[in-house]
Design an enzyme around this catalytic site. Structure first.
Site, PDB file in Angstrom:
ATOM      1  N   ARG A 118       0.824  -1.218   0.000  1.00  0.00           N
ATOM      2  CA  ARG A 118       0.000   0.000   0.000  1.00  0.00           C
ATOM      3  C   ARG A 118       0.853   1.261   0.000  1.00  0.00           C
ATOM      4  O   ARG A 118       0.458   2.273   0.569  1.00  0.00           O
ATOM      5  CB  ARG A 118      -0.936   0.044   1.219  1.00  0.00           C
ATOM      6  CG  ARG A 118      -2.075  -0.932   1.165  1.00  0.00           C
ATOM      7  CD  ARG A 118      -3.240  -0.353   0.350  1.00  0.00           C
ATOM      8  NE  ARG A 118      -4.280  -1.355   0.210  1.00  0.00           N
ATOM      9  CZ  ARG A 118      -5.357  -1.435   0.988  1.00  0.00           C
ATOM     10  NH1 ARG A 118      -5.559  -0.538   1.920  1.00  0.00           N
ATOM     11  NH2 ARG A 118      -6.234  -2.387   0.808  1.00  0.00           N
TER      12      ARG A 118
ATOM     13  N   ARG B 255      -3.378   6.517   0.169  1.00  0.00           N
ATOM     14  CA  ARG B 255      -3.829   7.707   0.881  1.00  0.00           C
ATOM     15  C   ARG B 255      -2.798   8.376   1.775  1.00  0.00           C
ATOM     16  O   ARG B 255      -3.004   9.502   2.199  1.00  0.00           O
ATOM     17  CB  ARG B 255      -5.088   7.373   1.686  1.00  0.00           C
ATOM     18  CG  ARG B 255      -6.313   7.283   0.803  1.00  0.00           C
ATOM     19  CD  ARG B 255      -7.496   6.717   1.528  1.00  0.00           C
ATOM     20  NE  ARG B 255      -7.278   5.311   1.832  1.00  0.00           N
ATOM     21  CZ  ARG B 255      -8.169   4.534   2.446  1.00  0.00           C
ATOM     22  NH1 ARG B 255      -9.313   5.035   2.855  1.00  0.00           N
ATOM     23  NH2 ARG B 255      -7.915   3.260   2.663  1.00  0.00           N
TER      24      ARG B 255
ATOM     25  N   ARG C  51      -6.606  11.667  -7.121  1.00  0.00           N
ATOM     26  CA  ARG C  51      -7.856  10.913  -7.062  1.00  0.00           C
ATOM     27  C   ARG C  51      -9.108  11.781  -6.975  1.00  0.00           C
ATOM     28  O   ARG C  51     -10.222  11.247  -7.059  1.00  0.00           O
ATOM     29  CB  ARG C  51      -7.805   9.973  -5.851  1.00  0.00           C
ATOM     30  CG  ARG C  51      -7.107   8.639  -6.095  1.00  0.00           C
ATOM     31  CD  ARG C  51      -7.953   7.712  -6.956  1.00  0.00           C
ATOM     32  NE  ARG C  51      -9.332   7.724  -6.554  1.00  0.00           N
ATOM     33  CZ  ARG C  51      -9.825   7.102  -5.482  1.00  0.00           C
ATOM     34  NH1 ARG C  51      -9.044   6.365  -4.751  1.00  0.00           N
ATOM     35  NH2 ARG C  51     -11.096   7.200  -5.164  1.00  0.00           N
TER      36      ARG C  51
ATOM     37  N   ASP D 268      -6.652  -3.078  -7.565  1.00  0.00           N
ATOM     38  CA  ASP D 268      -7.293  -3.633  -6.379  1.00  0.00           C
ATOM     39  C   ASP D 268      -7.626  -5.087  -6.654  1.00  0.00           C
ATOM     40  O   ASP D 268      -7.804  -5.482  -7.807  1.00  0.00           O
ATOM     41  CB  ASP D 268      -8.565  -2.865  -6.004  1.00  0.00           C
ATOM     42  CG  ASP D 268      -8.981  -3.191  -4.573  1.00  0.00           C
ATOM     43  OD1 ASP D 268      -8.443  -2.576  -3.641  1.00  0.00           O
ATOM     44  OD2 ASP D 268      -9.788  -4.117  -4.388  1.00  0.00           O
TER      45      ASP D 268
ATOM     46  N   TYR E  40     -15.334 -11.979   0.153  1.00  0.00           N
ATOM     47  CA  TYR E  40     -16.094 -10.771  -0.223  1.00  0.00           C
ATOM     48  C   TYR E  40     -17.358 -11.135  -0.976  1.00  0.00           C
ATOM     49  O   TYR E  40     -18.424 -10.547  -0.761  1.00  0.00           O
ATOM     50  CB  TYR E  40     -15.227  -9.830  -1.072  1.00  0.00           C
ATOM     51  CG  TYR E  40     -14.270  -8.989  -0.264  1.00  0.00           C
ATOM     52  CD1 TYR E  40     -14.743  -8.018   0.612  1.00  0.00           C
ATOM     53  CD2 TYR E  40     -12.898  -9.148  -0.383  1.00  0.00           C
ATOM     54  CE1 TYR E  40     -13.869  -7.238   1.358  1.00  0.00           C
ATOM     55  CE2 TYR E  40     -12.013  -8.371   0.347  1.00  0.00           C
ATOM     56  CZ  TYR E  40     -12.502  -7.423   1.218  1.00  0.00           C
ATOM     57  OH  TYR E  40     -11.637  -6.657   1.951  1.00  0.00           O
TER      58      TYR E  40
HETATM   59  O1  CP3 Z   1       0.422   0.246  -3.139  1.00  0.00           O
HETATM   60  C1  CP3 Z   1      -0.224  -0.835  -3.197  1.00  0.00           C
HETATM   61  O2  CP3 Z   1      -0.136  -1.714  -2.328  1.00  0.00           O
HETATM   62  C2  CP3 Z   1      -1.041  -1.112  -4.470  1.00  0.00           C
HETATM   63  C3  CP3 Z   1      -2.404  -1.034  -4.423  1.00  0.00           C
HETATM   64  C4  CP3 Z   1      -3.378  -1.940  -3.676  1.00  0.00           C
HETATM   65  C5  CP3 Z   1      -4.668  -1.459  -3.343  1.00  0.00           C
HETATM   66  N1  CP3 Z   1      -5.402  -2.493  -2.850  1.00  0.00           N
HETATM   67  C6  CP3 Z   1      -5.116  -0.079  -3.558  1.00  0.00           C
HETATM   68  C7  CP3 Z   1      -6.246   0.409  -2.757  1.00  0.00           C
HETATM   69  C8  CP3 Z   1      -3.330  -3.285  -3.315  1.00  0.00           C
HETATM   70  C9  CP3 Z   1      -2.181  -4.252  -3.402  1.00  0.00           C
HETATM   71  C10 CP3 Z   1      -4.623  -3.623  -2.803  1.00  0.00           C
HETATM   72  C11 CP3 Z   1      -5.015  -4.976  -2.399  1.00  0.00           C
HETATM   73  C12 CP3 Z   1      -6.216  -5.167  -1.578  1.00  0.00           C
HETATM   74  N2  CP3 Z   1      -7.437  -4.581  -1.710  1.00  0.00           N
HETATM   75  C13 CP3 Z   1      -6.292  -6.124  -0.539  1.00  0.00           C
HETATM   76  C14 CP3 Z   1      -5.183  -7.049  -0.132  1.00  0.00           C
HETATM   77  C15 CP3 Z   1      -4.166  -6.358   0.712  1.00  0.00           C
HETATM   78  C16 CP3 Z   1      -4.576  -6.084   2.114  1.00  0.00           C
HETATM   79  O3  CP3 Z   1      -4.644  -4.885   2.465  1.00  0.00           O
HETATM   80  O4  CP3 Z   1      -4.805  -7.037   2.878  1.00  0.00           O
HETATM   81  C17 CP3 Z   1      -7.601  -6.060  -0.016  1.00  0.00           C
HETATM   82  C18 CP3 Z   1      -8.122  -6.876   1.124  1.00  0.00           C
HETATM   83  C19 CP3 Z   1      -8.314  -5.090  -0.773  1.00  0.00           C
HETATM   84  C20 CP3 Z   1      -9.750  -4.684  -0.631  1.00  0.00           C
HETATM   85  C21 CP3 Z   1      -9.829  -3.244  -0.309  1.00  0.00           C
HETATM   86  N3  CP3 Z   1      -9.720  -2.240  -1.246  1.00  0.00           N
HETATM   87  C22 CP3 Z   1      -9.958  -2.625   0.978  1.00  0.00           C
HETATM   88  C23 CP3 Z   1     -10.123  -3.350   2.278  1.00  0.00           C
HETATM   89  C24 CP3 Z   1      -9.911  -1.226   0.765  1.00  0.00           C
HETATM   90  C25 CP3 Z   1      -9.933  -0.118   1.805  1.00  0.00           C
HETATM   91  C26 CP3 Z   1     -11.232   0.585   1.908  1.00  0.00           C
HETATM   92  C27 CP3 Z   1     -11.086   1.882   2.714  1.00  0.00           C
HETATM   93  O5  CP3 Z   1     -11.431   2.929   2.175  1.00  0.00           O
HETATM   94  O6  CP3 Z   1     -10.607   1.820   3.849  1.00  0.00           O
HETATM   95  C28 CP3 Z   1      -9.760  -1.024  -0.621  1.00  0.00           C
HETATM   96  C29 CP3 Z   1      -9.623   0.270  -1.315  1.00  0.00           C
HETATM   97  C30 CP3 Z   1      -8.241   0.600  -1.763  1.00  0.00           C
HETATM   98  N4  CP3 Z   1      -7.410  -0.239  -2.468  1.00  0.00           N
HETATM   99  C31 CP3 Z   1      -7.600   1.842  -1.600  1.00  0.00           C
HETATM  100  C32 CP3 Z   1      -6.342   1.731  -2.235  1.00  0.00           C
HETATM  101  C33 CP3 Z   1      -5.303   2.806  -2.395  1.00  0.00           C
HETATM  102  C34 CP3 Z   1      -8.193   3.079  -0.932  1.00  0.00           C
HETATM  103  C35 CP3 Z   1      -9.186   3.694  -1.848  1.00  0.00           C
HETATM  104  C36 CP3 Z   1      -9.169   5.192  -1.828  1.00  0.00           C
HETATM  105  O7  CP3 Z   1      -8.098   5.824  -1.870  1.00  0.00           O
HETATM  106  O8  CP3 Z   1     -10.276   5.762  -1.860  1.00  0.00           O
END
Ligand code: CP3
Length: 335
Positions: free
Chosen positions: A18, A22, A31, A67, A145
Site C-alpha cells: 500500500r 492515501r 484521485r 485492487d 467478499y
Molecule cells: O500500493 C499498493 O499496495 C497497491 C495497491 C493496492 C490497493 N489495494 C489499492 C487500494 C493493493 C495491493 C490492494 C489490495 C487489496 N485490496 C487487498 C489485499 C491487501 C490487504 O490490504 O490485505 C484487499 C483486502 C483489498 C480490498 C480493499 N480495497 C480494501 C479493504 C480497501 C480499503 C477501503 C477503505 O477505504 O478503507 C480497498 C480500497 C483501496 N485499495 C484503496 C487503495 C489505495 C483506498 C481507496 C481510496 O483511496 O479511496
C-alpha cells in the site's frame, strides 16, 4: 528480484505494501473526482499513482496500483469500493444458482483486461530498471467478499459454505482462481517482474480447512503464471500457522505479517524460503528511536533467511506521515 531468488544483493531491497495510496498528498490530489475502480481502470492515472511512491521514497520496487476486486469487475460482477468500507457487492453469492450465474459470465479475456495491460506497460516503460510487482487477491479472500457481499470480521458465511456445500464452494473458488489468475497473467505479460498473491483473510482459517478447502484454488490461481518464470510471493495476515501450506501451493517467497518474527518464520519454513516483511505498521507512528530499533531488529532477524525483502507486516495505514516511510527506506539501505 535477486533477493526473491534467495540471493543477498549488496543493497538490501525494501518496498511497502500500500505504498501507493492515501498516505501520499499527491495521491489524494490525483484521485479527486475519480472513483476508486475508475482510477484503477484508467491506464495513465493508475500508472501515475504507481510511480508516485517510487519517486518519493527511493523504494526498490513498485506495486501496480489496482485492487483485488478489479478482475471481478472486469468479469462482470457488480462490485464497487466504498470509501472507508472496502469492496461491496450488488448482491451476495450464497447458493449453487448464484455460483452458476457467476460462471455464466465466462472467462476473463485478455480484451477485457486491456486497461490493466496498458497501465502496466506504461508503468514498466517509465520505471526503467526498478521492477514492477503485479498482484492479485487469492481465491479465498475474493470468495469471502463475494459470499459475505462485503467486508466482514470472521468470514462466517464463507466458512459455513465451504462445509455446508463443498461442491458449490469448490465451483466458486475455482472460478475465482481463474479470474484472479488471468489478472495476474495479464500483468506479467505486460511487463511485471514478479507477482504477489494476497490472501488477506486466510488467517480466519485453521490449517485443516486451509489445506482442504482453500489451498487447491490458490495453487490453481498461481498456475496461471507458472510458465512465465516470475517469482511468486504469497502473503496473508494472521497466517503464522499456515506459512508452510501457503508456500506449498507454489509460492517462491513468503510474506510474513507483523505477528511472527522473521527468524521464527524461517524456522517454521525449514530455512529454505526467501522472506518478505515485516515491520509493524503500528510503529510507523511511534517516535523515531522506537521505530529505528524495530527496523534494525527486523533486518537482523531477516538475515537468517535465505533471502529477505524488507516490507511492512501489512499495508501502510492511510494516516502515515510519508516522510517516515522515506526515512525507513533510507535506514534499510544504510544498514
Ligand atoms: O500500493 C499498493 O499496495 C497497491 C495497491 C493496492 C490497493 N489495494 C489499492 C487500494 C493493493 C495491493 C490492494 C489490495 C487489496 N485490496 C487487498 C489485499 C491487501 C490487504 O490490504 O490485505 C484487499 C483486502 C483489498 C480490498 C480493499 N480495497 C480494501 C479493504 C480497501 C480499503 C477501503 C477503505 O477505504 O478503507 C480497498 C480500497 C483501496 N485499495 C484503496 C487503495 C489505495 C483506498 C481507496 C481510496 O483511496 O479511496
Amino acid at each position: 528480484m535477486r533477493a526473491y531468488s534467495g540471493e543477498r544483493p549488496e543493497r538490501r531491497p525494501v518496498w511497502f505494501m500500500r505504498q501507493a495510496g492515501r498516505s501520499l498528498p499527491e495521491y489524494r490530489e490525483a484521485r479527486v473526482g475519480t472513483a476508486m475502480l475508475d482510477a484503477c481502470l484508467d491506464p495513465a492515472l493508475a500508472s501515475e499513482i504507481t510511480l508516485q511512491p517510487v519517486r518519493r521514497h527511493d523504494v526498490d520496487a513498485a506495486i501496480f496500483f489496482s485492487d483485488i476486486v478489479v478482475p471481478l469487475k472486469l468479469a462482470g460482477v457488480d462490485v464497487e469500493i466504498k470509501p472507508g468500507v472496502g469492496p461491496v457487492m450488488g448482491s451476495a453469492v450464497r447458493t449453487a444458482d448464484d455460483v452458476a450465474r457467476l460462471r455464466d459470465l465466462g472467462p476473463l479475456t485478455p480484451q477485457a483486461l486491456q486497461p490493466v495491460s496498458e497501465g502496466v506497460a506504461l508503468t514498466v516503460a517509465a520505471l526503467g530498471s526498478t521492477p514492477l510487482i503485479g498482484f492479485a487477491g487469492a481465491p479465498f479472500t475474493l470468495a469471502a467478499y463475494l459470499v459475505e457481499g462485503g467486508p466482514s470480521r470472521d468470514h462466517l458465511a464463507a466458512r459455513t459454505l465451504m462445509h455446508a456445500d463443498p461442491a458449490t464452494w469448490t465451483a466458486l473458488t475455482e472460478w475465482a482462481a481463474d479470474v484472479t489468475g488471468a489478472f495476474l497473467r495479464a500483468q506479467v505479460l505486460a511487463g511485471a517482474s514478479a507477482t504477489q498473491l494476497f490472501d488477506s483473510w486466510a488467517g480466519s482459517l485453521g490449517l485443516a480447512d486451509y489445506t482442504a478447502h482453500v489451498a487447491p484454488a490458490s495453487a490453481r490461481a498461481l498456475s496461471h503464471v507458472q510458465d512465465l518464470g516470475v517469482k511468486k510471493v504469497h502473503f496473508g495476515t494472521g497466517t503464522s500457522e499456515l506459512l508452510g501450506a501457503m508456500r506449498d501451493v507454489g509460492a517462491d517467497v513468503i510474506g510474513v505479517d507483523y505477528r511472527l518474527p522473521l527468524d521464527e518464520a524461517n524456522r517454521r519454513l525449514g530455512g529454505t524460503t526467501p522472506l518478505q516483511g515485516n515491520i509493524d505498521p503500528a510503529l510507523l507512528a511511534a517516535p523515531w528511536p522506537v521505530l529505528e530499533a524495530h527496523v534494525r531488529d527486523v533486518v537482523a532477524r531477516g538475515s537468517v533467511a535465505p533471502g529477505h525483502v524488507v516490507n511492512l507486516g501489512h499495508g501502510v495505514p492511510p494516516e502515515t506521515d510519508p516522510t517516515v516511510l522515506t526515512r525507513v527506506a533510507q535506514l534499510v539501505h544504510d544498514i
